[in-house]
Design a protein around this motif. Sequence first.
Motif, PDB file in Angstrom:
ATOM      1  N   ARG A 142      -2.469  -0.644   3.924  1.00  0.00           N
ATOM      2  CA  ARG A 142      -3.635  -1.512   4.026  1.00  0.00           C
ATOM      3  C   ARG A 142      -4.574  -1.295   2.823  1.00  0.00           C
ATOM      4  O   ARG A 142      -4.818  -0.177   2.404  1.00  0.00           O
ATOM      5  CB  ARG A 142      -4.431  -1.232   5.301  1.00  0.00           C
ATOM      6  CG  ARG A 142      -3.687  -1.613   6.573  1.00  0.00           C
ATOM      7  CD  ARG A 142      -3.568  -3.154   6.703  1.00  0.00           C
ATOM      8  NE  ARG A 142      -2.941  -3.557   7.941  1.00  0.00           N
ATOM      9  CZ  ARG A 142      -1.636  -3.746   8.084  1.00  0.00           C
ATOM     10  NH1 ARG A 142      -0.848  -3.593   7.035  1.00  0.00           N
ATOM     11  NH2 ARG A 142      -1.148  -4.096   9.240  1.00  0.00           N
TER      12      ARG A 142
ATOM     13  N   ASP B 218     -12.012 -15.858  -1.907  1.00  0.00           N
ATOM     14  CA  ASP B 218     -10.714 -15.695  -2.562  1.00  0.00           C
ATOM     15  C   ASP B 218     -10.635 -14.398  -3.341  1.00  0.00           C
ATOM     16  O   ASP B 218      -9.543 -13.825  -3.525  1.00  0.00           O
ATOM     17  CB  ASP B 218     -10.446 -16.866  -3.510  1.00  0.00           C
ATOM     18  CG  ASP B 218     -10.233 -18.162  -2.755  1.00  0.00           C
ATOM     19  OD1 ASP B 218      -9.925 -18.090  -1.536  1.00  0.00           O
ATOM     20  OD2 ASP B 218     -10.427 -19.241  -3.361  1.00  0.00           O
TER      21      ASP B 218
ATOM     22  N   HIS C  91      -9.281 -11.907  -1.123  1.00  0.00           N
ATOM     23  CA  HIS C  91      -7.979 -12.134  -0.502  1.00  0.00           C
ATOM     24  C   HIS C  91      -6.925 -11.253  -1.204  1.00  0.00           C
ATOM     25  O   HIS C  91      -6.771 -11.296  -2.422  1.00  0.00           O
ATOM     26  CB  HIS C  91      -7.580 -13.598  -0.622  1.00  0.00           C
ATOM     27  CG  HIS C  91      -6.284 -13.901   0.051  1.00  0.00           C
ATOM     28  ND1 HIS C  91      -6.140 -13.947   1.430  1.00  0.00           N
ATOM     29  CD2 HIS C  91      -5.045 -14.169  -0.491  1.00  0.00           C
ATOM     30  CE1 HIS C  91      -4.895 -14.236   1.725  1.00  0.00           C
ATOM     31  NE2 HIS C  91      -4.203 -14.381   0.571  1.00  0.00           N
TER      32      HIS C  91
ATOM     33  N   SER D 223      -2.953  -9.779  -1.588  1.00  0.00           N
ATOM     34  CA  SER D 223      -1.494  -9.965  -1.377  1.00  0.00           C
ATOM     35  C   SER D 223      -0.773  -8.686  -1.851  1.00  0.00           C
ATOM     36  O   SER D 223      -1.224  -8.061  -2.821  1.00  0.00           O
ATOM     37  CB  SER D 223      -0.998 -11.189  -2.168  1.00  0.00           C
ATOM     38  OG  SER D 223      -1.198 -11.003  -3.551  1.00  0.00           O
ATOM     39  N   TYR D 224       0.290  -8.367  -1.152  1.00  0.00           N
ATOM     40  CA  TYR D 224       0.989  -7.104  -1.422  1.00  0.00           C
ATOM     41  C   TYR D 224       2.358  -7.404  -2.060  1.00  0.00           C
ATOM     42  O   TYR D 224       3.006  -8.388  -1.733  1.00  0.00           O
ATOM     43  CB  TYR D 224       1.215  -6.324  -0.107  1.00  0.00           C
ATOM     44  CG  TYR D 224      -0.095  -5.968   0.628  1.00  0.00           C
ATOM     45  CD1 TYR D 224      -0.709  -4.749   0.363  1.00  0.00           C
ATOM     46  CD2 TYR D 224      -0.641  -6.831   1.575  1.00  0.00           C
ATOM     47  CE1 TYR D 224      -1.873  -4.428   1.047  1.00  0.00           C
ATOM     48  CE2 TYR D 224      -1.816  -6.507   2.246  1.00  0.00           C
ATOM     49  CZ  TYR D 224      -2.418  -5.293   1.967  1.00  0.00           C
ATOM     50  OH  TYR D 224      -3.558  -4.963   2.628  1.00  0.00           O
ATOM     51  N   HIS D 225       2.796  -6.484  -2.912  1.00  0.00           N
ATOM     52  CA  HIS D 225       4.177  -6.529  -3.425  1.00  0.00           C
ATOM     53  C   HIS D 225       4.534  -5.148  -3.959  1.00  0.00           C
ATOM     54  O   HIS D 225       3.650  -4.320  -4.225  1.00  0.00           O
ATOM     55  CB  HIS D 225       4.317  -7.598  -4.522  1.00  0.00           C
ATOM     56  CG  HIS D 225       3.479  -7.341  -5.729  1.00  0.00           C
ATOM     57  ND1 HIS D 225       2.164  -7.721  -5.796  1.00  0.00           N
ATOM     58  CD2 HIS D 225       3.799  -6.729  -6.906  1.00  0.00           C
ATOM     59  CE1 HIS D 225       1.697  -7.354  -6.979  1.00  0.00           C
ATOM     60  NE2 HIS D 225       2.677  -6.740  -7.670  1.00  0.00           N
TER      61      HIS D 225
ATOM     62  N   ASN E 226       5.725  -7.223   3.346  1.00  0.00           N
ATOM     63  CA  ASN E 226       5.135  -8.523   3.711  1.00  0.00           C
ATOM     64  C   ASN E 226       3.878  -8.692   2.847  1.00  0.00           C
ATOM     65  O   ASN E 226       2.926  -7.919   2.931  1.00  0.00           O
ATOM     66  CB  ASN E 226       4.762  -8.543   5.189  1.00  0.00           C
ATOM     67  CG  ASN E 226       4.282  -9.938   5.642  1.00  0.00           C
ATOM     68  OD1 ASN E 226       3.662 -10.663   4.875  1.00  0.00           O
ATOM     69  ND2 ASN E 226       4.548 -10.263   6.900  1.00  0.00           N
ATOM     70  N   SER E 227       3.860  -9.714   1.998  1.00  0.00           N
ATOM     71  CA  SER E 227       2.750  -9.882   1.036  1.00  0.00           C
ATOM     72  C   SER E 227       1.423 -10.186   1.738  1.00  0.00           C
ATOM     73  O   SER E 227       0.364  -9.976   1.157  1.00  0.00           O
ATOM     74  CB  SER E 227       3.077 -11.000   0.054  1.00  0.00           C
ATOM     75  OG  SER E 227       3.267 -12.223   0.750  1.00  0.00           O
ATOM     76  N   GLU E 228       1.455 -10.634   2.946  1.00  0.00           N
ATOM     77  CA  GLU E 228       0.225 -11.018   3.626  1.00  0.00           C
ATOM     78  C   GLU E 228      -0.436  -9.846   4.346  1.00  0.00           C
ATOM     79  O   GLU E 228      -1.652  -9.721   4.306  1.00  0.00           O
ATOM     80  CB  GLU E 228       0.512 -12.120   4.639  1.00  0.00           C
ATOM     81  CG  GLU E 228       0.959 -13.422   4.010  1.00  0.00           C
ATOM     82  CD  GLU E 228      -0.109 -14.022   3.121  1.00  0.00           C
ATOM     83  OE1 GLU E 228      -1.324 -13.841   3.421  1.00  0.00           O
ATOM     84  OE2 GLU E 228       0.225 -14.664   2.114  1.00  0.00           O
ATOM     85  N   ASN E 229       0.379  -9.023   4.987  1.00  0.00           N
ATOM     86  CA  ASN E 229      -0.243  -8.005   5.815  1.00  0.00           C
ATOM     87  C   ASN E 229       0.122  -6.578   5.438  1.00  0.00           C
ATOM     88  O   ASN E 229      -0.372  -5.628   6.019  1.00  0.00           O
ATOM     89  CB  ASN E 229       0.082  -8.202   7.288  1.00  0.00           C
ATOM     90  CG  ASN E 229       1.572  -8.250   7.537  1.00  0.00           C
ATOM     91  OD1 ASN E 229       2.374  -7.675   6.772  1.00  0.00           O
ATOM     92  ND2 ASN E 229       1.967  -8.930   8.609  1.00  0.00           N
TER      93      ASN E 229
END
Length: 528
Positions: free
Chosen positions: A481, A489, A492, A494-496, A513-516
């Motif tokens: 996290r 924005d 906001h 995003s993960y990678h 998961n790029s979102e969570n």
Amino acid sequence: MEQSGRQAWIERWRCIAYMVALVTFWTEASAQIRYSISEEVKEGSVVGNIAKDLGIDKATLKSREYRIVGSSTEPLFRLNQDDGMLYVSRKVDREEICERSNACVINLKTVLENPLEIHYVAVEVLDVNDHSPVFPEKEKRLEVFESTLPGARFQLQPARDPDGGQFTVQQYRLSHNDHFRLEVKERGEDRKMPFLILQKQLDREAMREHKLTLTAIDGGRPARSGTIEILIEVLDVNDNSPVFTKDAYSAILNENSVPGTLVIQVNATDLDEGANSEIVYSFGKEMDIHLQTIFNIDPITGEIKVTGVIDFEENESYEIDIQASDKGTIPFSTDKTVLIKVIDLNDNAPEIEVTSFSKSVPEDSRVGTTVALISVNDLDSGPNGKVSCFISEDVPFTISPSLQDNMYAIVTKSQLDREEKSFYELTVVAKDAGQPPLSSEKTISVVVSDVNDNSPQFSLSPYTFYITENNDLVSPVFSVRASDLDDGDNAHISYHILRDNNGHSIGLFLNINSENGDILALKSFDFE
């Protein structure tokens, strides 16, 4: 018989003597003895010797009685029986005896007895200038309107002088005066009638009363005279307009003065008198009707007072037309303007108006960035209308004067940080310089907009996770996290999973998961 005859003879001779006396009378009447005396002679003065002038000798006088008879003026004279001299028995006043007769003659009848002789003597009393002319009054008052035209005549009572002939009034003289001259007319024998003639029009305002002296002079040597004072009261005619006592009237009046406040008192005078000089004050006929609701003028005293609302912001000054009129039958009037300057009071608070405003301000704005434009207006003047502006709170904003009057800019005075504070309530205060000062406030809300000036931060670094072999490929193995202090924005995330330069990466085994931030295993792990 003899006695009666003698008595008849005596009566006959008496009748004859009487007839002779009558003849003598008529003879002497035409040629009587005439004497002249001056009045005022002393008692005992000799008038004349009647016996001598009649040719009667002393012997006859001694044997026969000689006396004055049958005259009412008998007490004036005394006849000496012994010598026939006629004397003045008391003071002789011609004016008392003859009044105003020009010829004053006293007729005396003298009787010489046994036999009877009657003689007639005329005594003329000559006049002496012993009286001065006298006017019926000591003072004569005349009333003449100042509008009377030159040439008007005013009859005066003549003087009377008991003396006669040349000793009566012969001339009149008038004291010097520019407005009147004297004219004398003959009215019958020895009677002169004086008249005043107006030769120059009168002006009551220049001289209310004229005092003249009329002198009556007789013909004596030396002459006697009498005088009368003539007082001429000049009656007023409305021939003067009212005149204000000042060339200009001005007053200073505080605004908001309560009704009844005295502004100024005007005053006018009139040189006339009576109703012609009584002044009535009023507003001019052309005066604005609106001003008549604000001010009032007392018709008697000339006091101008406030009756309405005095507002400097509406009118800084007033011009009031006033009029002074007299009460003449045909009134005269004069106009004047009263200037009233209104003094401003600090009765208006400044007004703040936001003319331009930015809905939000980026947090990376430079110091001095304009946030809003405001205008400040104060209806008062002078120090009462001089306004200063400031922000009451301790905030990173300040007020800067603009190039235009009464315009101000709200600008940043330090760097903003949305992450520290994203919203400000600014209280703008406008305060004038009056005594006491008045102020007003305006609240302005300022939003600080976000700029992407913060990087995401993982909640832990590094993450240490334990997994079991033979793991389930459906459920996440673990999760990461991260958070970002920015907004919108910019916050906001995003993960990678990063790969290394050789292409080897844990990504061959794991997927995120790029979102969570949930990490899934791509295959089952084998501890062996």
